[in-house]
Design a protein around this motif. Structure first.
Motif, PDB file in Angstrom:
ATOM      1  N   ILE A 167       0.842  -1.201   0.000  1.00 28.49           N
ATOM      2  CA  ILE A 167       0.000   0.000   0.000  1.00 28.49           C
ATOM      3  C   ILE A 167       0.875   1.249   0.000  1.00 28.49           C
ATOM      4  O   ILE A 167       0.679   2.163  -0.805  1.00 28.49           O
ATOM      5  N   VAL A 171       0.877   4.005  -2.979  1.00 27.63           N
ATOM      6  CA  VAL A 171       0.489   5.390  -2.705  1.00 27.63           C
ATOM      7  C   VAL A 171       1.594   6.335  -3.158  1.00 27.63           C
ATOM      8  O   VAL A 171       1.355   7.370  -3.775  1.00 27.63           O
ATOM      9  N   ALA A 251      -4.949  -8.338  -7.042  1.00 25.44           N
ATOM     10  CA  ALA A 251      -6.396  -8.184  -6.939  1.00 25.44           C
ATOM     11  C   ALA A 251      -6.748  -7.341  -5.715  1.00 25.44           C
ATOM     12  O   ALA A 251      -7.615  -6.459  -5.770  1.00 25.44           O
ATOM     13  N   ALA A 252      -6.055  -7.598  -4.600  1.00 15.22           N
ATOM     14  CA  ALA A 252      -6.333  -6.854  -3.375  1.00 15.22           C
ATOM     15  C   ALA A 252      -6.025  -5.368  -3.563  1.00 15.22           C
ATOM     16  O   ALA A 252      -6.807  -4.504  -3.150  1.00 15.22           O
ATOM     17  N   PHE A 255      -8.628  -3.732  -5.580  1.00 12.07           N
ATOM     18  CA  PHE A 255      -9.820  -3.534  -4.761  1.00 12.07           C
ATOM     19  C   PHE A 255      -9.683  -2.282  -3.899  1.00 12.07           C
ATOM     20  O   PHE A 255     -10.647  -1.562  -3.663  1.00 12.07           O
ATOM     21  N   LEU A 256      -8.461  -1.992  -3.449  1.00 13.02           N
ATOM     22  CA  LEU A 256      -8.252  -0.816  -2.603  1.00 13.02           C
ATOM     23  C   LEU A 256      -8.106   0.457  -3.433  1.00 13.02           C
ATOM     24  O   LEU A 256      -7.832   1.526  -2.910  1.00 13.02           O
ATOM     25  N   GLY A 257      -8.290   0.336  -4.758  1.00 16.47           N
ATOM     26  CA  GLY A 257      -8.200   1.516  -5.608  1.00 16.47           C
ATOM     27  C   GLY A 257      -6.778   1.881  -5.942  1.00 16.47           C
ATOM     28  O   GLY A 257      -6.499   3.008  -6.335  1.00 16.47           O
ATOM     29  N   LEU A 258      -5.852   0.935  -5.781  1.00 17.31           N
ATOM     30  CA  LEU A 258      -4.448   1.234  -6.065  1.00 17.31           C
ATOM     31  C   LEU A 258      -3.968   0.506  -7.312  1.00 17.31           C
ATOM     32  O   LEU A 258      -2.791   0.424  -7.577  1.00 17.31           O
ATOM     33  N   LEU A 272     -12.906  -8.005 -10.775  1.00 18.24           N
ATOM     34  CA  LEU A 272     -13.464  -8.452  -9.500  1.00 18.24           C
ATOM     35  C   LEU A 272     -13.819  -7.243  -8.632  1.00 18.24           C
ATOM     36  O   LEU A 272     -14.901  -7.177  -8.046  1.00 18.24           O
ATOM     37  N   GLN A 276     -17.945  -5.658  -7.508  1.00 19.97           N
ATOM     38  CA  GLN A 276     -18.496  -5.655  -6.145  1.00 19.97           C
ATOM     39  C   GLN A 276     -19.726  -4.766  -6.036  1.00 19.97           C
ATOM     40  O   GLN A 276     -20.632  -5.022  -5.261  1.00 19.97           O
TER      41      GLN A 276
END
Lengths: 317, 334
Positions: A167, A171, A251-252, A255-258, A272, A276
């Motif tokens: 992350i 960022v 994928a994770a 999902f977090l927008g990164l 994926l 959601q």
């Protein structure tokens, strides 16, 4: 299926070292049969390995021939009148798996998505492995102060939980496909570094390395010609397993927008993540890419576990 | 023993220093630097200059780092850009939720994982064994947030059996003393509130607990298989001890050592922020705050939270280490 049971009190660091040490016992000959040949022989007899290999090869073929296999353009939005908020049409003529919320053919996107997902997995793993191995070679090959400094750095990286590190890096670099790959790669670096270093330390003290040193062979030649090639097996196993982790982690992060800001690009993680929001209307839109991720990750994991078993001296017979 | 603990504590120092250096560099490498991070994206150049002056950002980088370190040691991690509250307060408000969730996930993983792993090993090669292996492989390959969404969709949205978001029903007007909602309910004798908080933990606990569950099953199975072939088990059998005594005293006890190591490692990971699970269930813990901070570009909060979480992770691993030193004298000498 083998699992190395951790020693009591072993941290993440010690576990990596332990894997390296286990693999280090490999170089002893076994009835004249080379390690590689005996490993291949056992892999071919192992149903787990075959299953893993079949899955991996199938997905690689799909990725390679996606343009031929895909029935439609994965980017094209069809103007089906039924596609609107609250209803997304399912399977129909010409759209085997239906369309997504923008009217794009799901099957074609899944097929094309294998390219992006495998690309992310492979690039980030290769990047992580290469950087990690460079550090590992520095530490394991030179030893002494270099080893101490490099390994302290690696330990600091290991002390940050993987997802948090990914992350932070995403960022920092801004959301893009490249930064996604770099972020995942960096989380792999310390593992590869520590693994290769541990494995090299075992080899460095082995009889053949000692013999080479006694014969006056230069250090660089010993490290690159003897120690390194013999230390690679745990790295290969780890790389196979890391491919699975990398795809799941991508994928994770999506999902977090990164993830990739270009959301039109077909990629399983992004598919994926974007499905959601319509999960209660068309859960399949999430289930298909999730299944792809699970199956391909399973393929790499099975293959990696089978490789570990094949390369583990405990199982040689 | 004391020497072992002191040595482990000393080993922490370079790691913590390195961590602080990395996160210090991280904030400075961000586009716009710390001033922009603290003031937000719409800060005017004049405001930024003023901020740089006030917070000594015009000084040399070494002095800046030392000051940052000094503040961090005093647990001052700056203020959140979004809420304007101290980062530490934000963290302390939310961490109890994450701890509760971690405990729920671990309970789920341990209560199912150890017996399942044990049975799988006892029936080595059988149906139970193969099912357990396949299930545990699936457990580590399924994306956590996808599983979380599926659980929520099925059990909360469609069946309506369990709550699918938050930490407690908003209609419950509970008193919060410690911010551990389950504990608070017990302390204030509001047992309904406590029970409601427990129900809110079930689905996220299962989602978060799947990976540890899969790992615990595999480690337990492998450990039991390792131990049953040990000489001391053969000796125990040979001297005529009953099967149940051998299993209880010799097999299970020794097999649980590596399992407890694994549980310790997992605890650190779970506490370090269940970002994905908490986001899906809108669970008011540290993880969902991190997710929020990512979209808000609340960099001070991100920096502070990641630093604190990494320290928590390192400390939990240290505690795990020390507890083995107590359990197993062999560990101390290494």
């Amino acid at each position: 299926m083998t699992v190395t049971t951790p020693r009591p009190g072993a941290g993440r660091r010690d576990r990596i070292d332990e894997l390296a040490a286990r693999a280090g016992q490999l170089s002893d000959g076994d009835g004249g049969e080379s390690l590689l040949r005996s490993a291949v022989r056992r892999l071919r007899r192992n149903p787990v390995a075959i299953l893993g290999a079949v899955i991996v090869v199938a997905f690689l073929l799909v990725a390679l021939f996606a343009p031929l296999l895909a029935p439609r353009d994965p980017y094209a939005q069809s103007l089906l009148s039924e596609v609107r908020q609250g209803s997304i049409p399912g399977s129909r003529d010409g759209y085997l798996l239906g369309v997504d919320q923008l009217g794009r053919d799901v099957l074609s996107r899944l097929l094309y998505g294998s390219r992006q997902s495998l690309l992310i997995g492979v690039v980030s793993t290769v990047l992580g492995a290469v950087l990690g191995m460079a550090l590992g070679i520095l530490a394991g090959g030179l030893g002494g102060k270099v080893d101490t400094v490099v390994m302290r750095f690696v330990d600091i990286l290991l002390s940050i939980p993987g997802l948090l590190m990914a992350i932070s890096i995403s960022v920092l670099l801004g959301a893009s496909q490249l930064s996604l790959m770099i972020a995942i790669a960096v989380t792999q670096v310390p593992v590869f570094a520590r693994l290769l270093r541990g494995s090299m330390l075992v080899q460095r003290d082995s009889d053949y390395a000692l013999a080479a040193r006694a014969l006056g062979v230069r250090r660089r030649r010993i490290v690159f010609g003897h120690v390194l090639p013999n230390s690679l097996s745990p790295v290969i196993v780890q790389a196979t397993l890391s491919l699975a982790t990398a795809i799941i982690e991508a994928a994770a992060l999506s999902f977090l927008g990164l993830g990739d800001p270009d959301i039109s690009r077909p990629e399983w993680g992004a598919m994926l993540a974007s499905a959601q929001s319509v999960l209660s209307i068309r859960p399949e839109l999430a289930i298909y890419p999730a299944l792809c991720i699970i199956v391909v990750a399973l393929g790499f994991t099975l293959l990696g576990e089978a490789l570990r078993e094949a390369l583990d001296p405990k199982f040689r017979r | 023993m004391l020497r072992f603990i002191v040595r482990r504590l000393l080993q922490l120092i370079p790691i913590l220093l390195g961590l602080s250096l990395l996160l210090f560099a991280w904030l400075r490498a961000l586009p716009g630097g710390p001033a922009q991070a603290a003031l937000g994206e719409r800060a005017t150049p004049a405001k930024i200059a003023e901020y740089n002056e006030t917070f000594g950002l015009n000084e040399s980088i070494v002095v800046q780092y030392l000051k940052f370190l000094g503040r961090a040691v005093q647990l001052d991690f700056g203020t959140s850009t979004r809420t304007g509250r101290p980062v530490l307060d934000e963290f302390l408000d939310r961490f109890p939720g994450t701890i509760e969730l971690t405990v729920a996930a671990l309970v789920f993983a341990i209560v199912i994982g150890i017996p399942l792993g044990y049975v799988a090993a006892r029936r080595h090669g059988g149906v139970v064994d193969n099912t357990a292996i396949i299930a545990s492989l699936l457990g580590v390959t399924i994306p956590v947030f996808f599983l979380a969404y599926l659980l929520r969709l099925l059990f909360a949205v469609q069946l309506g059996w369990l709550p699918g978001s938050g930490r407690q029903d908003v209609r419950i007007d509970a008193t919060h003393i410690t911010n551990f909602y389950v504990l608070d309910g017990l302390l204030t004798r509001e047992f309904d509130a406590s029970w409601d908080a427990v129900l809110h933990l079930v689905l996220p606990g299962i989602a978060l607990g799947t990976i540890p569950l899969a790992i615990i099953v595999r480690i337990t199975r492998a450990a039991v298989l390792d131990v049953v072939n040990e000489d001391y088990v053969r000796t125990a059998n040979a001297k005529g001890l009953s099967t149940s005594v051998v299993r209880r005293r010799h097999v299970v006890r020794n097999a649980l050592l590596p399992v407890s190591t694994t549980i310790g490692l997992q605890t650190g990971l779970l506490l370090s922020g269940a970002v994905l699970t908490e986001t899906v269930f809108a669970f008011g813990g540290v993880g969902s705050a991190l997710r929020q901070a990512i979209s808000d570009r609340d960099y001070s909060l991100l920096q502070g939270f990641i630093l604190i979480l990494a320290v928590v992770y390192v400390l939990v691993n240290l505690l795990v280490d020390i507890s083995y030193g107590l359990l197993d004298p062999r560990v101390r000498t290494r």
